[in-house]
Structures are given as structure tokens and as C-alpha cells.
Design an enzyme around this catalytic site. Structure first.
Site, PDB file in Angstrom:
ATOM      1  N   THR A  80     -20.257   9.929   5.080  1.00  0.00           N
ATOM      2  CA  THR A  80     -20.632  11.314   5.367  1.00  0.00           C
ATOM      3  C   THR A  80     -21.483  11.412   6.628  1.00  0.00           C
ATOM      4  OG1 THR A  80     -20.492  11.938   3.055  1.00  0.00           O
ATOM      5  CG2 THR A  80     -21.886  13.314   4.422  1.00  0.00           C
ATOM      6  N   SER A 110     -16.590   5.887   1.873  1.00  0.00           N
ATOM      7  CA  SER A 110     -16.925   4.636   1.176  1.00  0.00           C
ATOM      8  C   SER A 110     -16.464   4.600  -0.274  1.00  0.00           C
ATOM      9  CB  SER A 110     -18.419   4.343   1.275  1.00  0.00           C
ATOM     10  OG  SER A 110     -19.152   5.047   0.312  1.00  0.00           O
ATOM     11  N   THR A 157     -22.428   7.001   1.117  1.00  0.00           N
ATOM     12  CA  THR A 157     -23.389   6.800   0.016  1.00  0.00           C
ATOM     13  C   THR A 157     -22.730   6.314  -1.273  1.00  0.00           C
ATOM     14  OG1 THR A 157     -23.177   9.127  -0.624  1.00  0.00           O
ATOM     15  CG2 THR A 157     -24.987   8.566   0.871  1.00  0.00           C
ATOM     16  N   ASP A 158     -21.414   6.589  -1.437  1.00  0.00           N
ATOM     17  CA  ASP A 158     -20.790   6.354  -2.745  1.00  0.00           C
ATOM     18  C   ASP A 158     -20.828   4.890  -3.200  1.00  0.00           C
ATOM     19  OD1 ASP A 158     -20.299   9.019  -3.101  1.00  0.00           O
ATOM     20  OD2 ASP A 158     -18.197   8.935  -2.511  1.00  0.00           O
TER      21      ASP A 158
HETATM   22  N1  ASP Z   1     -17.822  10.048  -0.075  1.00  0.00           N
HETATM   23  C1  ASP Z   1     -18.823   9.795   0.958  1.00  0.00           C
HETATM   24  C2  ASP Z   1     -18.823   8.291   1.240  1.00  0.00           C
HETATM   25  O1  ASP Z   1     -19.273   7.550   0.419  1.00  0.00           O
HETATM   26  C3  ASP Z   1     -20.133  10.259   0.461  1.00  0.00           C
HETATM   27  C4  ASP Z   1     -21.294  10.043   1.407  1.00  0.00           C
HETATM   28  O2  ASP Z   1     -21.255   9.285   2.357  1.00  0.00           O
HETATM   29  O3  ASP Z   1     -22.336  10.682   1.155  1.00  0.00           O
HETATM   30  O4  ASP Z   1     -18.364   7.889   2.281  1.00  0.00           O
END
Ligand code: ASP
Length: 319
Positions: free
Chosen positions: A13, A63, A96-97
Site C-alpha cells: 500500500t 503482499s 502490511t498484510d
Molecule cells: N494488501 C496490502 C499489502 O499487504 C495492504 C497494505 O500494504 O497495507 O500489500
């Protein structure tokens, strides 16, 4: 001591874009290059001036779709850069995932004494008030801090250790927690307020793991799956997975490593058939206290996603 800080981009993200600056959820992750993320940041003031930075785009993905291929590439590049005397630290931008999984993978495999700092964002780069730029500045501040070391995660002004960190919120900016272990430090105005020691292993890469890193690209990753102990858990999934050829099973347990008796019976049969089993608690805080009479081994302090990585590395190392 080295002066360079390497920044490896993997997407997420933090590199995401949306059609509207007010859209914090309907964006596409992994669109901007890591060089673009640095472009608008003040070059100095956080101990990591622009001429000290080396930028490398390693992957560009959401991710949630992280896979072994990117992990191998990441481990190899991190190990390469850390081995150079002029490199002080590596920063990794990441979604973050699965951030906690990548952080733990690098920690368990590389055990670096130099800092490896993962950072992220909860809002896309196009948001009216994105959190990525500040997280990046904070991560650079950690990377440039004398005495910092080991694999850590920086998000919303807090620094967490790779073993303890977990994403605990799907939306808010401070989406990570280290449970009752707490953060290692806070980053305030580009300076660290340290609360507890860095998680680095001063010995560097352990001998066995060094050999594993060398053959990681050619090694088949073992099939390790996670099953959960819950009301009515009767071991059906375990029997199906053993039948399908699973090599390792992590059981996400209730409370202090407790497992439904029917699931435990199935896991004991699986173990007798040569499947490696590891318990990890469903609780988000604390760690399993092992007892002398426990029927199944445990990974105290690891959540089930990280216990799975620990088990995969163990299986690969012994193969
Ligand atoms: N779906 C995103 C990822 O993990 C979520 C994020 O980065 O906050 O790439």
C-alpha cells in the site's frame, strides 16, 4: 562503519495508488517505484542523506500475494548488501498484510547484526494524508541509528521486533502491535526513544542457516499447513492433509497451547507417520508455557504464520 543505507522496494500500500485522494481502501497496491516514494522526502534531517541511499526495486506486489520466490530473492539481496562493509543497514518497503511473515523469515534465516528495517503504510501514496512518507522517514532514522540492529518493523512511530510483531488492525494507521512484549522503541522527531534491547544476534548468520541460504533457490519448499483447534475440531483436516502428503502441520491452539482431544489424536497419528507438528497459540498476547507432559511440541512466542515459517526452515535445513 558503513555509511550506505540500501532501500529495497517490494510494493504494498505504501506504493499503492487510488483514483481519489479520499479513497483509503479501493486502491491498487504496488504501483509506484521505491525511488518515487523517496522523491518527495527531505534529504537530510534524519541521519540518512540522499547520497547515502542505494535504491533497488526487488518486486512490485500486494503482499497478500507474497511467495517463496520473492522471499528467496529478498534474503539473497539483504544478505549480499549486509555483507558489504560500506552498508550500514537495509530498509525494505513492504505491504502490511504479510509484513510480519517476511520480517520473521529474514530474522530466522539471516539473524543479522546490522539493522534490517521493514516499513509500510496503511494508506496509499495518493491519499490526502498518506502515512507512508513519515513511516519511510522513521525507518531511515532507525536504519541510521548507532547501536540499532536485527530485523525490526517500523509503523506509525513505533519500532517492533520481528518475533513479536503482528498486524492487529485492518484499517487504522497504527495497525501493528507486539502484544505484551511491547515496542523496542518509538521514533519521535527523527530520534529514537528506546525501551528495550535490539533483537540482533551478535554472532551474525548461524552456520547451518548460512548453508541453507546458499541452496535456498534450489531447495523445494516443504508443504506445511496450518490447522486450527476450535469447537468441534475433529481432525478431519489433518487426515486429509496427511493423505495429500503434507510434511508439517502447525496447529493454531486455544489458550496455553491446548488442543481439542480429537484433533490432538489425529495430530499424534500424523506425527507417528513422520509429519512434523508444532503448536502456536491463537491468543494475540503472551506465549505458550510448555509442560513436561505436553504431547505435541510448541513454538512459544510465535503466532501460527511465523511458526509455519520456523517449521519450513527446520525441514529445509534437515533435508
Ligand atoms: N494488501 C496490502 C499489502 O499487504 C495492504 C497494505 O500494504 O497495507 O500489500
Amino acid at each position: 562503519m558503513g555509511q550506505k543505507i540500501v532501500i529495497l522496494g517490494t510494493g504494498g500500500t505504501i506504493a499503492g495508488t487510488a483514483a481519489s485522494p479520499m479513497d483509503h481502501t479501493g486502491y491498487t497496491a504496488g504501483q509506484l517505484g521505491v525511488a518515487d516514494l523517496l522523491a518527495g522526502l527531505p534529504a537530510a534531517g534524519n541521519g540518512a542523506d540522499a547520497d547515502r541511499l542505494i535504491v533497488e526495486q526487488l518486486a512490485q506486489l500486494d503482499s497478500k500475494d507474497m511467495g517463496f520466490e520473492v522471499w528467496v530473492k529478498l534474503a539473497q539481496r539483504v544478505a549480499h548488501h549486509l555483507s558489504l562493509s560500506e552498508v550500514q543497514a537495509v530498509v525494505i518497503t513492504h505491504g502490511t498484510d504479510t509484513l510480519e511473515e517476511t520480517a520473521y523469515f529474514l530474522h530466522a534465516l539471516l539473524m543479522p547484526s546490522k539493522p534490517v528495517v521493514l516499513t509500510c503504510a496503511m494508506r496509499p501514496a495518493t491519499a490526502l494524508a498518506p502515512d507512508g512518507p513519515q513511516n519511510m522517514m522513521d525507518a531511515l532514522a532507525v536504519a541510521a541509528s548507532p547501536g540499532a540492529g536485527g530485523v525490526s518493523v517500523v509503523c506509525a512511530g513505533a519500532v517492533f521486533g520481528a518475533e513479536d510483531v503482528q498486524k492487529t488492525h485492518p484499517y487504522r494507521l497504527n495497525a501493528f502491535s507486539a502484544g505484551d512484549a511491547g515496542p523496542i522503541a518509538y521514533v519521535e522527531e527523527g530520534r529514537l526513544r528506546q525501551l528495550r534491547p535490539w533483537p540482533h544476534a551478535s554472532t551474525g548468520l548461524l552456520e547451518g542457516r548460512a548453508a541453507l541460504l546458499g541452496r535456498l533457490a534450489d531447495t523445494r519448499w516443504p508443504r506445511v499447513e496450518v490447522v486450527m483447534s476450535h469447537a468441534g475440531a475433529d481432525g478431519w483436516a489433518v487426515r486429509a492433509l496427511v493423505e495429500a502428503g503434507v510434511q508439517g502441520l502447525v496447529v493454531s491452539t486455544t489458550g496455553n497451547g491446548t488442543v481439542h482431544r480429537d484433533l490432538e489424536a489425529a495430530l499424534l497419528v500424523a506425527m507417528a507417520q513422520g509429519v512434523k507438528v508444532l503448536r502456536a497459540t491463537r491468543c494475540t498476547e503472551g506465549r505458550i508455557f510448555e509442560g513436561a507432559n505436553d504431547a505435541l511440541p510448541a513454538a512459544p512466542g510465535l503466532n501460527s504464520a511465523k511458526a509455519r515459517i520456523a517449521l519450513m526452515l527446520e525441514l529445509m535445513q534437515s533435508s
